[in-house]
Motif scaffolding. Structure first.
Motif, PDB file in Angstrom:
ATOM      1  N   GLU A 137       0.846  -1.183   0.000  1.00 38.01           N
ATOM      2  CA  GLU A 137       0.000   0.000   0.000  1.00 38.01           C
ATOM      3  C   GLU A 137       0.888   1.240   0.000  1.00 38.01           C
ATOM      4  O   GLU A 137       1.854   1.311   0.745  1.00 38.01           O
ATOM      5  CB  GLU A 137      -0.896  -0.005   1.242  1.00 38.01           C
ATOM      6  CG  GLU A 137      -1.966   1.061   1.251  1.00 38.01           C
ATOM      7  CD  GLU A 137      -2.845   0.952   2.497  1.00 38.01           C
ATOM      8  OE1 GLU A 137      -4.061   0.758   2.347  1.00 38.01           O
ATOM      9  OE2 GLU A 137      -2.299   1.067   3.605  1.00 38.01           O
TER      10      GLU A 137
ATOM     11  N   VAL B  62      -1.539   7.523  -2.290  1.00 36.58           N
ATOM     12  CA  VAL B  62      -1.998   8.067  -3.563  1.00 36.58           C
ATOM     13  C   VAL B  62      -3.043   9.108  -3.188  1.00 36.58           C
ATOM     14  O   VAL B  62      -4.225   8.779  -3.038  1.00 36.58           O
ATOM     15  CB  VAL B  62      -2.583   6.978  -4.479  1.00 36.58           C
ATOM     16  CG1 VAL B  62      -3.086   7.598  -5.798  1.00 36.58           C
ATOM     17  CG2 VAL B  62      -1.566   5.892  -4.764  1.00 36.58           C
TER      18      VAL B  62
ATOM     19  N   GLY C 193      -5.809   9.496  -0.751  1.00 34.56           N
ATOM     20  CA  GLY C 193      -5.844   8.311   0.101  1.00 34.56           C
ATOM     21  C   GLY C 193      -4.660   7.413  -0.189  1.00 34.56           C
ATOM     22  O   GLY C 193      -3.514   7.851  -0.165  1.00 34.56           O
ATOM     23  N   TYR C 194      -4.965   6.173  -0.499  1.00 36.43           N
ATOM     24  CA  TYR C 194      -3.929   5.179  -0.743  1.00 36.43           C
ATOM     25  C   TYR C 194      -4.206   4.429  -2.026  1.00 36.43           C
ATOM     26  O   TYR C 194      -5.325   4.378  -2.526  1.00 36.43           O
ATOM     27  CB  TYR C 194      -3.862   4.179   0.426  1.00 36.43           C
ATOM     28  CG  TYR C 194      -3.312   4.789   1.680  1.00 36.43           C
ATOM     29  CD1 TYR C 194      -4.151   5.412   2.590  1.00 36.43           C
ATOM     30  CD2 TYR C 194      -1.951   4.763   1.935  1.00 36.43           C
ATOM     31  CE1 TYR C 194      -3.637   5.988   3.734  1.00 36.43           C
ATOM     32  CE2 TYR C 194      -1.438   5.331   3.083  1.00 36.43           C
ATOM     33  CZ  TYR C 194      -2.282   5.955   3.977  1.00 36.43           C
ATOM     34  OH  TYR C 194      -1.772   6.524   5.107  1.00 36.43           O
ATOM     35  N   GLY C 195      -3.131   3.871  -2.564  1.00 35.31           N
ATOM     36  CA  GLY C 195      -3.242   2.957  -3.694  1.00 35.31           C
ATOM     37  C   GLY C 195      -2.307   1.800  -3.449  1.00 35.31           C
ATOM     38  O   GLY C 195      -1.844   1.586  -2.314  1.00 35.31           O
ATOM     39  N   TYR C 196      -2.021   1.062  -4.492  1.00 36.78           N
ATOM     40  CA  TYR C 196      -1.212  -0.136  -4.340  1.00 36.78           C
ATOM     41  C   TYR C 196      -0.225  -0.230  -5.495  1.00 36.78           C
ATOM     42  O   TYR C 196      -0.590  -0.031  -6.654  1.00 36.78           O
ATOM     43  CB  TYR C 196      -2.111  -1.377  -4.309  1.00 36.78           C
ATOM     44  CG  TYR C 196      -3.090  -1.314  -3.160  1.00 36.78           C
ATOM     45  CD1 TYR C 196      -4.306  -0.671  -3.303  1.00 36.78           C
ATOM     46  CD2 TYR C 196      -2.745  -1.833  -1.914  1.00 36.78           C
ATOM     47  CE1 TYR C 196      -5.186  -0.553  -2.229  1.00 36.78           C
ATOM     48  CE2 TYR C 196      -3.625  -1.722  -0.840  1.00 36.78           C
ATOM     49  CZ  TYR C 196      -4.831  -1.080  -1.008  1.00 36.78           C
ATOM     50  OH  TYR C 196      -5.690  -0.962   0.048  1.00 36.78           O
ATOM     51  N   THR C 197       1.005  -0.542  -5.145  1.00 31.11           N
ATOM     52  CA  THR C 197       2.009  -0.774  -6.171  1.00 31.11           C
ATOM     53  C   THR C 197       2.404  -2.244  -6.129  1.00 31.11           C
ATOM     54  O   THR C 197       2.345  -2.884  -5.076  1.00 31.11           O
ATOM     55  CB  THR C 197       3.225   0.150  -5.973  1.00 31.11           C
ATOM     56  OG1 THR C 197       4.040   0.107  -7.125  1.00 31.11           O
ATOM     57  CG2 THR C 197       4.030  -0.244  -4.744  1.00 31.11           C
TER      58      THR C 197
END
Lengths: 113, 116
Positions: free
Chosen positions: B96, B99, B102-106
Motif C-alpha cells: 500500500e 496516492v 488516500g492510498y493505492g497499491y504498487t
C-alpha cells in the motif's frame, strides 16, 4: 462484498481512435476504484484512482475515467489510442478503508496501425 | 511511491519441489500482499503479511502450501510448497502506498512460475 465486471474481454482499436473500456462494480459501501495496466511481461501500473472526490478522474498517459454512481460504472477512456497502449487493463475495487482488492477479469487492448 | 524488487522473475520447477519468492521494498511498509495470477485469469489475493505476526490467508489458500515470512518492514517471502502443474502462475507482491487523497497499491513485476 465488492466485485467488478469488465464488460469486454478484448477491445481492438485503430491507432489515433478513441478507446473505451467498460467496468461495472458492486460495493456495499463507498468504494475506491482503480484502473491498472499490465504490459506484456511487466508488472501492474496504476493508471488512475477514484475515492469520492471528483467524479471525472484523470490519470497517466492521457487516460481518464468517470465514476457514475447511478450506473455503478467506472469506464476508462482515452481520446486517441497509441501503439504503446496495447496491454491488459484491470478494473479494481476496494471498500473504503479496506485493503482487500477485487480485480476484474481484465480487458486486452490491441491497437492496429 | 515505493519500488518493489521481486525475484526470481521466472523459474521452471519440478513437481514436488518448493520455490521461495522474495520481495524487497525500498521503504518501510506496514502491510504486504501476495497475489496469484493464473494463466489467462485475473489476480487473486493469497494472503496479507504484517511484520511481526502470522500472515492472514484468503479462502482457498493455506499456510502449509503457501508459507509466508515477514521478518521486517521492507521484506517478505512467499514459498510455493510441494508444487504441482496447477501451481503454474504468476505470483506478485504488492504494498500500500500513498496516492492522495488516500492510498493505492504498487506491485512487483511478478514471478512467472512453470511447474513441470
Amino acid at each position: 462484498a465488492q466485485s467488478v465486471t469488465q464488460l469486454d474481454s478484448h477491445v481492438s482499436v485503430s491507432e489515433g481512435t478513441p478507446v473505451l473500456l467498460r467496468c461495472n462494480y458492486s460495493s456495499s459501501y463507498s468504494p475506491s476504484l482503480f484502473w491498472y495496466v499490465q504490459h506484456p511481461n511487466k508488472g501492474l501500473q496504476l493508471l488512475l484512482k477514484y475515492t469520492s472526490a471528483a467524479t471525472l478522474v484523470k490519470g497517466i498517459n492521457g487516460f481518464e475515467a468517470e465514476f457514475k454512481k447511478s450506473e455503478t460504472s467506472f469506464h476508462l477512456t482515452k481520446p486517441s489510442a497509441h501503439m504503446s497502449d496495447a496491454a491488459e487493463y484491470f478494473c479494481v475495487v476496494s471498500e473504503l478503508d479496506d485493503y482487500k482488492l477485487s480485480f476484474g477479469a481484465g480487458t486486452t487492448v490491441t491497437v492496429r496501425a | 511511491s515505493a519500488v518493489i524488487s521481486q525475484k526470481p522473475s521466472r523459474d521452471i520447477c519440478q513437481r514436488g519441489t518448493s520455490l521461495t519468492i522474495q520481495c524487497q521494498v525500498d521503504s518501510q511498509v506496514t502491510m504486504m500482499f501476495w497475489y496469484r495470477q493464473q494463466p489467462g485469469q485475473s489476480l487473486t489475493l493469497i494472503a496479507t503479511a504484517n511484520q511481526g505476526s502470522e500472515a492472514t490467508y484468503e479462502s482457498g489458500f493455506v499456510i502449509d502450501k503457501f508459507p509466508i515470512s515477514r521478518p521486517n518492514l521492507t521484506f517478505s517471502t512467499l514459498t510455493v510448497s510441494n508444487m504441482s502443474p496447477e501451481d503454474s502462475s504468476i505470483y506478485l507482491c504488492s504494498v500500500e502506498v500513498p496516492v492522495p487523497p488516500g492510498y493505492g497499491y504498487t506491485f512487483g513485476s511478478g514471478t512467472r512460475l512453470t511447474v513441470v
